[in-house]
Design an enzyme around this catalytic site. Sequence first.
Site, PDB file in Angstrom:
ATOM      1  N   LYS A   4      40.710  48.720  48.304  1.00 31.64           N
ATOM      2  CA  LYS A   4      40.501  49.810  47.339  1.00 31.64           C
ATOM      3  C   LYS A   4      39.986  51.046  48.080  1.00 31.64           C
ATOM      4  O   LYS A   4      39.432  50.946  49.177  1.00 31.64           O
ATOM      5  CB  LYS A   4      39.445  49.391  46.311  1.00 31.64           C
ATOM      6  N   ALA A  40      34.221  37.697  15.827  1.00 29.37           N
ATOM      7  CA  ALA A  40      33.344  38.867  15.971  1.00 29.37           C
ATOM      8  C   ALA A  40      34.144  40.138  16.245  1.00 29.37           C
ATOM      9  O   ALA A  40      33.652  41.241  16.014  1.00 29.37           O
ATOM     10  CB  ALA A  40      32.343  38.617  17.094  1.00 29.37           C
ATOM     11  N   ALA A  45      43.805  40.111  22.213  1.00 29.52           N
ATOM     12  CA  ALA A  45      44.648  41.218  21.725  1.00 29.52           C
ATOM     13  C   ALA A  45      43.900  42.543  21.685  1.00 29.52           C
ATOM     14  O   ALA A  45      44.523  43.605  21.668  1.00 29.52           O
ATOM     15  CB  ALA A  45      45.178  40.879  20.334  1.00 29.52           C
ATOM     16  N   ALA A  53      45.837  43.763  27.131  1.00 30.03           N
ATOM     17  CA  ALA A  53      46.749  43.907  25.989  1.00 30.03           C
ATOM     18  C   ALA A  53      47.013  45.386  25.729  1.00 30.03           C
ATOM     19  O   ALA A  53      48.150  45.790  25.450  1.00 30.03           O
ATOM     20  CB  ALA A  53      46.145  43.246  24.754  1.00 30.03           C
ATOM     21  N   GLY A 105      41.699  43.360  24.008  1.00 32.35           N
ATOM     22  CA  GLY A 105      41.190  43.599  25.370  1.00 32.35           C
ATOM     23  C   GLY A 105      42.014  44.616  26.141  1.00 32.35           C
ATOM     24  O   GLY A 105      43.019  45.150  25.661  1.00 32.35           O
ATOM     25  N   LYS A 144      45.925  35.406  35.922  1.00 31.47           N
ATOM     26  CA  LYS A 144      45.030  35.121  37.035  1.00 31.47           C
ATOM     27  C   LYS A 144      43.620  35.565  36.662  1.00 31.47           C
ATOM     28  O   LYS A 144      43.507  36.404  35.770  1.00 31.47           O
ATOM     29  CB  LYS A 144      45.533  35.804  38.293  1.00 31.47           C
ATOM     30  N   HIS A 204      48.689  38.106  44.724  1.00 29.96           N
ATOM     31  CA  HIS A 204      49.867  38.955  44.885  1.00 29.96           C
ATOM     32  C   HIS A 204      50.484  38.899  46.287  1.00 29.96           C
ATOM     33  O   HIS A 204      51.691  38.748  46.440  1.00 29.96           O
ATOM     34  CB  HIS A 204      49.518  40.413  44.585  1.00 29.96           C
ATOM     35  N   LYS A 239      58.033  42.663  39.717  1.00 32.41           N
ATOM     36  CA  LYS A 239      58.527  43.968  40.178  1.00 32.41           C
ATOM     37  C   LYS A 239      60.004  43.841  40.564  1.00 32.41           C
ATOM     38  O   LYS A 239      60.412  42.865  41.181  1.00 32.41           O
ATOM     39  CB  LYS A 239      57.682  44.477  41.365  1.00 32.41           C
TER      40      LYS A 239
HETATM   41  C1  BG6 Z   1      45.624  43.540  39.649  1.00 31.18           C
HETATM   42  C2  BG6 Z   1      44.286  43.595  40.324  1.00 31.18           C
HETATM   43  O1  BG6 Z   1      46.080  42.219  39.530  1.00 31.18           O
HETATM   44  O2  BG6 Z   1      46.581  44.273  40.427  1.00 31.18           O
HETATM   45  C3  BG6 Z   1      43.835  45.027  40.493  1.00 31.18           C
HETATM   46  O3  BG6 Z   1      43.329  42.895  39.536  1.00 31.18           O
HETATM   47  C4  BG6 Z   1      44.903  45.810  41.233  1.00 31.18           C
HETATM   48  O4  BG6 Z   1      42.605  45.075  41.214  1.00 31.18           O
HETATM   49  C5  BG6 Z   1      46.255  45.643  40.565  1.00 31.18           C
HETATM   50  O5  BG6 Z   1      44.523  47.171  41.249  1.00 31.18           O
HETATM   51  C6  BG6 Z   1      47.357  46.286  41.392  1.00 31.18           C
HETATM   52  O6  BG6 Z   1      48.556  46.259  40.667  1.00 31.18           O
HETATM   53  P1  BG6 Z   1      49.667  47.380  40.888  1.00 31.18           P
HETATM   54  O7  BG6 Z   1      50.885  46.871  40.247  1.00 31.18           O
HETATM   55  O8  BG6 Z   1      49.099  48.612  40.248  1.00 31.18           O
HETATM   56  O9  BG6 Z   1      49.795  47.562  42.366  1.00 31.18           O
END
Ligand code: BG6
Length: 504
Positions: free
Chosen positions: A351, A74, A39, A44, A41, A173, A265, A207
């Site tokens: 990225k 902690a 919670a 969250a 992190g 995941k 994904h 989505k």
């Molecule tokens: C996350 C990945 O699951 O999905 C990230 O860990 C990634 O690395 C993100 O940036 C992308 O999600 P979205 O919805 O912003 O395209």
Amino acid sequence: MVQPAQSPEPDRSPGPARSSEPARPSDVPADHVVVLFGATGDLARRKLLPGLFHLARAGLMPRRYRIVGSAPAAEALTDQEFRTHAQQAVAEFGRSRPEGPAWEAFAAGLSFGAADTGAAEPLMAAVREAETALGGTPRRLFHLAVPPVAFTSVIDLLGATGLAADGKVIVEKPFGTDLASARALNAAIHAVFDEARVFRIDHFLGKEAVDNVLALRFANGLFEPLWNRDHISHVQIDVPEHIDIQGRARFFEGTGTFRDMVVTHLFQLLGFIAMEPPVALEAGPLRDEQVKVFHSMRALDPAHVVRGQYGGYRDEQGVDPASDTETFVALRVAIDNWRWSGVPFQLRTGKALAEGRHMVTLGLREPVLRMFPLETRAAAEGRSNELVIDFDDPGSITARFLVKEPGPSMRLADGDMLFNYRTAFSAQNFLEGYEHLLLEAMRGNQSLFTRSDGVERLWEVAAPLLDAPPAVRPYAPGSWGPDGIDGLVAPYRWHLPDRRDATP
Ligand code: BG6
């Protein structure tokens, strides 16, 4: 005593376009105690607390609910500290401001209970108190927003304390890092929760546009007849990201783009794009069809995969200066079934690329006889008709085709028909991926969650690549990835339609 949160009236402010459907009583889940592990992190803070508050604003939380935050002793918070933490999270990342009666009602339902292996009493007391406050027999939903190392100890704790009882669990995941670890993880989960109570989250499946793929394919006579190898020459699933690893070196070094994005994904999307019509729009048949696609996927051939790494990645703090971790993957996947035999599925993500997009493009075959001079840009790029699905929230769908240019001669030009969610419907009832999935988990609907056999099959498909990954190739930040990715998709091209297809 703090009163249980009561859902406020849904926000029904008028929107700019056709009103989308407001919450109906049948949308609202049964009473729940939601326990949020992790919670304090990042997940969250960024997604779960703002998402739960948005659901409350939308009138989609249960009539009576409590949210119990948890973390190791902690990092323990008092109830009041947790409310302040949640308020800051919603202020920073939420879509509605955490104020007024709606916030007061939500905050009243928040409490905190620390838990460590062998020392879970504070959490157990908080759950008991929440259940007593609600009365009746509320359902329990545990959300495990914890790092992978903490995962099995939380599951074991839920089993050992009896908290798991007949509750449901949401799992984040990564679902393992290879076949062996995925099997071990599933075994650990199944020792406490049977599969019918497990909700593995892949937020891409939450989505709006993913549900819309089902609507597009199975509610229209227009598209489904074309959705096969006779009419579609290739499929691209393209999710370039403009962001870099954003300081997540520790996570990323041990994971890489293939495990972070593709086996999760992109493959899940592929399952929805490629599935056969399910016998009903229910979790069982939908997931059966999705898993069948995974079984039809040919094991990955490393020769059909390009791994890339952006320049400067090795200089990021926490990254090995000789790191071989990929920040980019492009690959070609074959599906050996009657519908898709011979149709390449081309996937790309990475990225620090030129743009951030979420696109699926279905390339349609040219007519058998070419009667027209093809002078358009699309034709010059080797493209003919296309159906382009943009998954940016809330997304759009574009059909691209050729039209006659006005004038005396028979010249063709590019035309398109665009459906755009944002302009077609008011935004008030849009749910983000996480919000949608949290709601479905509370409702007990597993349709948009991945199943253990599907996860394991995808690791099986990935095994040859994990065993013999090609070396990473460098690429410049802000580019479209390493040289050589065009060869993967020839005679087609990587294609990102221009921005006008996208959500304005
Ligand atoms: C996350 C990945 O699951 O999905 C990230 O860990 C990634 O690395 C993100 O940036 C992308 O999600 P979205 O919805 O912003 O395209």
